[in-house]
Enzyme design. Structure first.
Site, mmCIF file in Angstrom:
data_model
loop_
_atom_site.group_PDB
_atom_site.id
_atom_site.type_symbol
_atom_site.label_atom_id
_atom_site.label_comp_id
_atom_site.label_asym_id
_atom_site.label_seq_id
_atom_site.Cartn_x
_atom_site.Cartn_y
_atom_site.Cartn_z
ATOM 1 N N ASP A 336 0.835 -1.196 0.000
ATOM 2 C CA ASP A 336 0.000 0.000 0.000
ATOM 3 C C ASP A 336 0.876 1.255 0.000
ATOM 4 O O ASP A 336 1.395 1.623 1.037
ATOM 5 C CB ASP A 336 -0.968 -0.015 1.187
ATOM 6 C CG ASP A 336 -0.292 -0.405 2.509
ATOM 7 O OD1 ASP A 336 0.796 -1.010 2.493
ATOM 8 O OD2 ASP A 336 -0.859 -0.095 3.562
ATOM 9 N N GLU A 514 12.181 1.481 7.166
ATOM 10 C CA GLU A 514 11.266 0.512 6.550
ATOM 11 C C GLU A 514 11.533 0.329 5.063
ATOM 12 O O GLU A 514 11.253 -0.730 4.502
ATOM 13 C CB GLU A 514 9.815 0.949 6.756
ATOM 14 C CG GLU A 514 9.455 2.269 6.093
ATOM 15 C CD GLU A 514 7.962 2.578 6.132
ATOM 16 O OE1 GLU A 514 7.170 1.649 6.372
ATOM 17 O OE2 GLU A 514 7.596 3.742 5.919
#
Length: 557
Positions: A336, A514
């Site tokens: 996403d 991340e």
């Protein structure tokens, strides 16, 4: 127009990179700081080792209930009939946390909807767990597989096993492995890695102990229930024999309440590209009358039950109900967002994806292996039959022999995508690619490889799961797939380049992130829409870094 300009400029900026010869990329990658430089590597390994503690959460820890994604008081929910554990009672007093019980027992995902609850909250889990970091302060589905690899690497076997046991608890009490243990995730799961986690825990018992066959039998029964979700009618991709991602909810997701710009940004992009999926847009007033609101609830979303929906409007335009179904399916995929399933993945609910079906093929193989270990030969044969059937469907619908790559398949239009995506390496990891197919995919490494590692795609869409960004989990699956299929030099070159990116940026600012810009080799990212930050932590990057280091160390012996 802001997204349009970013999208266009990004495409121009990266055009020269896509044309770079692979040998030049390899040379640039290898010339960087070696992640096996002992003093520097010791620093990052110390950070990771400490991170397992700082990223750990439990039901006696006040930090566990914190949720930056919503603006409500801290609340914890227990299963309907569960007595309040002593640790939770103590936490209730110490942390000023409200503790509620769910309204009824849950047997299947979606039987309790977020809108039924007075406020969003944390779902109780019995064991300690490791979170990704930052705003992601809960136990996630697919993140946990890569975190678990790191935990086992560093000898935290009990913590790793406890996390898998938490997933069993979710299946038993919340109806499925959820996206994460928050109530607003009650309607969707995440990519199915449970069998892989079970196998890792079973095959890597604590030092001095043997594999626990009794535990495996229990784990096998929960894995059967998890697998059933992915073969249920709502997850079937038509009559293809393949699976799709699907969220049982409607409208925009509540966890986007801390990013009020995302859905309006999507609308602005669609308005700037009127020929690109115009069906994603519907007319809708900013302040609808009751009659207009009733219509919007049917064709878009319900402004009365979702403040995210109420804010998702630009110049009289709103997003369609089908776009929101795709948006939710995209979030179950974990990617996403990207443009892989259409702009902002708005068509994700219509797609049989390479990633999901590769994971399920691997799942079926794992289950056949478990059944064999448990002496259940008939069940093993059935799992093998299912794996063979899925393998046939993958080859029929997802493999493009002319292109030499795997692509997603829209089962509603009966068309295979042509979007180059890193998920093309998943079948290599899962064992679904023949030697001929693996060789063909390997020949297209240049579509994805950059000095800092593998990019998600060769499309600079402006969102975080596309070019120029590279992520630890997909890097590990691609590297593992290449290694499994005999492309050792390439696997280790990519392991080196991504490890170098992680280490160099750690030495620069003392953090692990991340995601990374693998074109520039930097942790400084600019995302046009969606999650714009680059979260520090970071659970799966920590785990994958350790695995990549082991692969590189093995190549030196």
């Amino acid at each position: 127009m802001r997204l349009f300009r970013l999208h266009t400029l990004a495409a121009l900026a990266f055009a020269f990179v896509l044309a770079a010869p692979q040998h030049e990329i390899a040379a640039q990658a290898i010339s960087g700081t070696s992640p096996q430089n002992a003093p520097q590597n010791a620093q990052i390994r110390s950070y990771i080792a400490n991170g397992w503690e700082t990223l750990s959460r439990s039901m006696s820890d006040c930090s566990s209930v914190v949720d930056a994604k919503v603006k409500t008081v801290p609340v914890m929910y227990l299963p309907a009939d569960m007595p309040i554990p002593a640790a939770v009672a103590a936490m209730q007093q110490k942390c000023h946390v409200e503790v509620h019980h769910l309204p009824r027992a849950i047997h299947h995902i979606g039987e309790v909807r977020p809108a039924e609850l007075p406020v969003e909250g944390l779902l109780y889990l019995p064991n300690r767990y490791v979170v990704p970091g930052g705003r992601f302060n809960e136990m996630y589905g697919w993140d946990s597989y890569f975190i678990l690899l790191g935990l086992l690497h560093d000898g935290h076997n009990d913590l790793a096993r406890g996390m898998v046991e938490n997933f069993f608890f979710e299946i038993e009490n919340y109806g499925a492995i959820l996206n994460a243990n928050r109530t607003y995730f009650f309607t969707r799961s995440q990519p199915p890695f449970l069998s892989s986690m079970i196998r890792e825990v079973y095959e890597h018992p604590a030092s001095g102990t043997a594999p626990d066959l009794k535990w495996l039998a229990r784990a096998y029964s929960f894995a059967q229930r998890d697998y059933a979700l992915w073969t249920s009618p709502q997850h079937q991709a038509g009559t293809t024999g393949l699976a799709r991602y699907h969220d049982l909810g409607e409208g925009p997701v509540p966890e986007m309440s801390d990013d009020s710009s995302y859905y309006p940004d999507v609308i602005r992009w669609l308005l700037a590209h009127p020929k690109d999926h115009p069906e994603y847009l519907v007319d809708g007033a900013e302040n609808p009358t009751p009659a207009q609101a009733a219509t919007l609830a049917r064709i878009s979303c319900d402004v009365h039950i979702s403040h995210v929906c109420a804010q998702a409007v630009v110049a009289g335009h709103r997003l369609s109900a089908d776009f929101y179904r795709g948006d939710r399916a995209m979030r179950e995929s974990g990617f996403d967002s990207s443009f892989r399933f259409g702009p902002f993945s708005g068509s994700a609910a219509h797609i049989a994806p390479v990633c999901l079906n590769s994971l399920l093929f691997r799942y079926e193989q794992d289950m056949a292996h478990f059944a064999t270990l448990l002496g259940r030969s008939r069940e093993a044969a059935e799992w093998t039959r299912r794996a063979n059937a899925r393998h046939h469907a993958i080859d029929r619908y997802l493999w493009d022999a002319n292109a030499g790559l795997y692509f997603d398949y829209d089962y509603t239009t009966r068309q295979r995508s042509s979007y180059h995506y890193i998920s093309t390496f998943y079948p290599l990891w899962a064992g679904a690619a023949s030697p001929t197919q693996a060789t063909a995919v390997h020949l297209h490494l240049g579509l994805f490889e950059h000095p800092g590692g593998l990019a998600m795609s060769d499309s600079a869409s402006g969102v975080q799961w596309d070019l120029p960004f590279g992520w630890a989990p997909t890097t590990w699956l691609a590297v593992s797939g290449l290694e499994r299929n005999g492309f050792h030099e390439d696997a280790r070159r990519i392991a080196q380049s991504f490890s170098t990116t992680v280490l160099d940026n750690f030495l620069h600012d003392g953090t692990i992130r991340e995601k990374y810009n693998v074109v520039s080799g930097s942790a400084n990212v600019k995302v046009a829409a969606g999650y714009k930050s680059n979260v520090i932590g970071f659970g799966w990057t920590n785990g994958v870094y350790l695995e990549l280091q082991d692969l590189l160390a093995a190549s030196n012996h």
